[in-house]
Design a protein around this motif. Structure first.
Motif, PDB file in Angstrom:
ATOM      1  N   ALA A 101       0.891  -1.167   0.000  1.00 51.12           N
ATOM      2  CA  ALA A 101       0.000   0.000   0.000  1.00 51.12           C
ATOM      3  C   ALA A 101       0.925   1.211   0.000  1.00 51.12           C
ATOM      4  N   LEU A 102       1.132   1.790  -1.175  1.00 50.76           N
ATOM      5  CA  LEU A 102       2.143   2.844  -1.305  1.00 50.76           C
ATOM      6  C   LEU A 102       1.579   4.056  -2.033  1.00 50.76           C
ATOM      7  N   THR A 103       2.093   5.214  -1.635  1.00 54.43           N
ATOM      8  CA  THR A 103       1.737   6.461  -2.317  1.00 54.43           C
ATOM      9  C   THR A 103       3.001   7.036  -2.943  1.00 54.43           C
ATOM     10  N   ALA A 104       2.885   7.432  -4.208  1.00 57.46           N
ATOM     11  CA  ALA A 104       4.033   8.035  -4.904  1.00 57.46           C
ATOM     12  C   ALA A 104       3.984   9.542  -4.717  1.00 57.46           C
ATOM     13  N   ASP A 105       5.053  10.095  -4.131  1.00 61.54           N
ATOM     14  CA  ASP A 105       5.133  11.542  -3.917  1.00 61.54           C
ATOM     15  C   ASP A 105       6.239  12.097  -4.810  1.00 61.54           C
ATOM     16  N   PHE A 106       5.840  12.798  -5.870  1.00 61.66           N
ATOM     17  CA  PHE A 106       6.839  13.282  -6.834  1.00 61.66           C
ATOM     18  C   PHE A 106       7.617  14.486  -6.312  1.00 61.66           C
ATOM     19  N   SER A 107       7.072  15.217  -5.330  1.00 66.55           N
ATOM     20  CA  SER A 107       7.859  16.354  -4.829  1.00 66.55           C
ATOM     21  C   SER A 107       8.981  15.872  -3.914  1.00 66.55           C
ATOM     22  N   ASP A 108       8.721  14.847  -3.122  1.00 64.24           N
ATOM     23  CA  ASP A 108       9.780  14.269  -2.258  1.00 64.24           C
ATOM     24  C   ASP A 108      10.588  13.186  -2.971  1.00 64.24           C
ATOM     25  N   ARG A 109      10.083  12.710  -4.085  1.00 68.75           N
ATOM     26  CA  ARG A 109      10.671  11.554  -4.775  1.00 68.75           C
ATOM     27  C   ARG A 109      10.724  10.333  -3.847  1.00 68.75           C
ATOM     28  N   THR A 110       9.584  10.038  -3.254  1.00 69.73           N
ATOM     29  CA  THR A 110       9.519   8.869  -2.370  1.00 69.73           C
ATOM     30  C   THR A 110       8.251   8.065  -2.638  1.00 69.73           C
ATOM     31  N   LEU A 111       8.368   6.774  -2.330  1.00 66.31           N
ATOM     32  CA  LEU A 111       7.195   5.923  -2.165  1.00 66.31           C
ATOM     33  C   LEU A 111       7.040   5.738  -0.663  1.00 66.31           C
ATOM     34  N   SER A 112       5.828   5.871  -0.185  1.00 68.32           N
ATOM     35  CA  SER A 112       5.636   5.803   1.254  1.00 68.32           C
ATOM     36  C   SER A 112       4.349   5.053   1.569  1.00 68.32           C
ATOM     37  N   GLY A 113       4.389   4.268   2.641  1.00 68.98           N
ATOM     38  CA  GLY A 113       3.204   3.502   3.009  1.00 68.98           C
ATOM     39  C   GLY A 113       3.614   2.269   3.785  1.00 68.98           C
TER      40      GLY A 113
END
Ligand code: BES
Ligand code: ZN
Length: 638
Positions: free
Chosen positions: A55-67
């Motif tokens: 279960a991951l969210t892609a954050d293009f401003s931080d350049r991270t996958l998080s979850g």
């Protein structure tokens, strides 16, 4: 407090330093054993991941996958702990998941990575309590994860951001904490959240054909896969079908051209099935990536990742698609259990690729392509140490990237070609079909293959080959004297024209290049190495327009000749090429060629600095090595 041996050997016991932990929880044993796979810390012989839920969210401003990831585990005996592979993951929390989904904290430690083998990342050690069969890890990836490339809108044709993964060989651990060894297979499902104007796709079932307005995408992979086949892509994508079970995903400006270039995709799947049995992954789609993709293709299951540089306009470079498709049998279905067995993936696939090319385009084209690869291998063998010339090569203490040279690919293929010659095509094909069936969805090592070969192929014609010969192929350097070498007659004619032109016997205009395929061009240009001057380059350019060619294989060889002769129009095109394309097969040797000249290194460093923001971490690493410049990252670490 460094307690690592200089080069950890297979089975060596490492004592690791603690960095992150939950202080409330009791200390746990932090010795880590590099197990049967020298490139994984995982104790998969005691406890194995069977299913994984992302279960991951892609954050293009931080350049991270998080979850978070939830792991379903199977244990033979009672394992005291679970060791996972990670690389610069920010692990926040680890819990066991109870039968009703309730969370209960587990004791865990993220160890330091081994400074001698930084590429292995850091073992994550989790204390297992009795009855734990499901755990949840909450985490965030690092912006410089090797397994992910984040592109901003300036670096794509759509003007929208793009993200893609590259997990092979050991980069899955940079975006998911897991047992990052091809010996372990698991099914998975995933819920991926992305900005609402972008589409997410995975090497899995459930790929969308339209952008979802809520930005949430769900996937599942019902067939068990190894970690290096975990794959995700996010971008402004469109889908175009090429047949009932195939199609292409690409940015809008490329999708039509891609569907046209790869319109034979469905026929290729049929050809693969006719050779080696049913295609067991339901769909086969392609994801066309931005030109910074560091490889030609990556065989992610159900969704191969492909460089846009093979869209030549004339279907002349589709062998690469045949190759990635062939991995759906050799590699994805029957998998090398560690990277020292890579030839079981790549050698079989290179052989299989050429059989698909033959089925679709005829034996002449297949023979020419096989001959170019054979010549390339023989050239490469001259440069390699004996240890590197062995098919089943011991890689303990080495970066598995070292395994990817021409040996597993082309020597592996020649081994199968030799078996074909000795047993006949029909017998070998039947054996291979049976092999894929027998080991379907399993990971095997070289010795298991040899035992299977000895039991199932050799008895069919006891005089055809000996086990000593089989072992010579697999464990000795070089090519056996009795190898069967592809040699296309078409190239003799090309050699003759080249000679006549160089000797002034004919004009360039007399060479019938209109009838040439890419292979004839490549053979012509390859053997002009170190034999031209800038004036001859200009004459060839005037006659053939090579600086302006739209075929990347021809262009690459032309650019190498341009560096050798310092041919100015070629150097200008080279600059544009290096600023756009990050495919390591081309960029690495081009930077190496430039670095070897008395004028090119400074120029190349300048081009590299400008190109770098758009390059994948792997392309950066290779270019920096080629140019002999210290990596920025390493400087920061020191
Ligand atoms: N599995 C490889 C891609 C790969 C290579 C991943 C090295 C990680 C490390 C893929 O199947 C492959 O071999 N691609 C080749 C093309 C092929 C036609 C030889 C490539 O990318 O050049
Ligand atoms: Zn391959």
């Amino acid at each position: 407090m460094k307690k690592f041996p200089a080069a950890p050997m297979l089975g060596a016991v490492l004592v690791v330093m603690l960095t992150a932990c939950d202080p409330a929880i009791e200390p746990i044993d932090t010795t880590v054993d590099l197990g049967a796979d020298p490139h994984s810390y995982a104790n998969y012989e005691q406890v194995r991941i069977e299913h994984l839920a992302l279960a991951l969210t892609a954050d293009f401003s931080d350049r991270t996958l998080s979850g978070h990831v939830t792991l379903d585990l199977a244990q033979d005996d009672l394992a005291e702990r679970l060791v996972l592979d990670t690389w610069r993951l920010d692990v926040r929390d680890i819990n066991r998941v109870g039968p009703d989904g309730e969370l209960k904290p587990l004791s865990w430690r993220l160890a330091d990575s081994d400074p001698e083998n930084e590429y292995l990342g850091a073992p994550l050690i989790i204390a297992m309590e009795r009855g734990v069969d499901r755990i949840r890890i909450d985490y965030t990836t690092s912006p410089d994860a090797f397994g992910l490339q984040w592109l901003d809108g300036q670096q794509t044709t759509s003007g929208e951001p793009f993200l893609f993964s590259q997990s092979q060989p050991i980069f899955a651990r940079t975006w998911v904490p897991l047992q990052d060894t091809p010996a372990v297979r698991y099914t998975f499902d995933a819920e991926i959240t992305v900005p609402s104007d972008l589409m997410a796709v995975m090497g899995a079932a459930g790929n969308p054909t339209e952008i979802q307005s809520d930005g949430v995408y769900e996937f599942n992979m019902p067939q068990p896969i190894p970690s290096y086949l975990m794959a995700i892509g996010v971008g402004k994508l469109e889908f175009e079908p090429t047949g009932p079970r195939s199609g292409v995903y690409a940015e809008p400006s490329l999708v039509d051209a891609a569907a046209e270039e790869f319109s034979e995709l469905e026929a290729m799947i049929d050809a693969g099935e006719a050779l080696y049995g049913p295609y067991r992954w339901d769909r086969y789609d392609l994801l066309i990536l931005p030109p910074s993709f560091p490889f030609g293709g990556m065989e992610n299951p159900r969704l191969s990742f492909i460089t846009p540089t093979v869209i030549a306009g004339d279907k002349s470079l589709t062998a690469l698609i045949a190759h990635e498709l062939a991995h759906s049998w050799s590699g994805n279905l029957v998998t090398n259990s560690a990277w020292q067995d890579l030839w079981l993936n790549e050698g079989f696939t290179t052989y299989f690729e050429n059989r698909i090319v033959e089925a679709l385009y005829g034996p002449e084209r297949a023979e020419m392509e096989a001959t170019l690869d054979r010549i390339g291998l023989q050239e490469e063998l001259k440069e390699l140490d004996e240890a590197e010339q062995v098919l089943a090569r011991d890689l303990s203490g080495q970066d598995p990237e070292q395994a990817f040279n021409g040996v597993p690919y082309d020597k592996g293929r020649l081994f199968l070609l030799w078996l074909e010659d000795r047993f006949g095509r029909e017998t070998l094909d039947a054996f291979l079909r049976q092999y894929f069936d027998h080991f379907a969805f399993e990971s095997i090592d070289t010795e298991e293959f040899i035992a299977y070969l000895e039991a199932n192929l050799l008895p069919q014609d006891p005089d055809a080959v000996s086990m000593e010969q089989v072992r010579e192929w697999i464990f000795e350097p070089g090519l056996p004297g009795y190898a069967v070498l592809p040699a296309s007659g078409a190239f003799d004619q090309v050699d003759e024209w080249r000679r006549q032109w160089l000797d002034g016997e004919i004009e360039l205009s007399e060479i019938p290049v209109d009838e040439w395929t890419v292979s004839e061009w490549r053979h012509f240009l390859l053997k002009l190495g170190d034999r031209l001057d800038a004036e001859q380059m200009a004459a060839m350019d005037a006659e053939f327009g090579l600086t302006g060619t739209g075929n990347v294989e021809i262009l690459y060889l032309w650019l190498v000749r341009a560096i050798e002769t310092r041919y100015e129009p070629g150097i200008e095109r080279l600059e544009d090429f290096l600023l756009e394309v990050g495919r390591n097969k081309f960029t690495r040797p081009l930077y190496e060629e430039l670095a070897a000249t008395d004028w090119g290194r400074e120029w190349a460093i300048d081009v590299y600095q400008r190109a770098k923001p758009g390059y994948h971490p792997l392309t950066r690493q290779a270019a920096e090595r080629a140019l002999g410049i210290a990596s920025q990252e390493n400087v920061e670490q020191r």
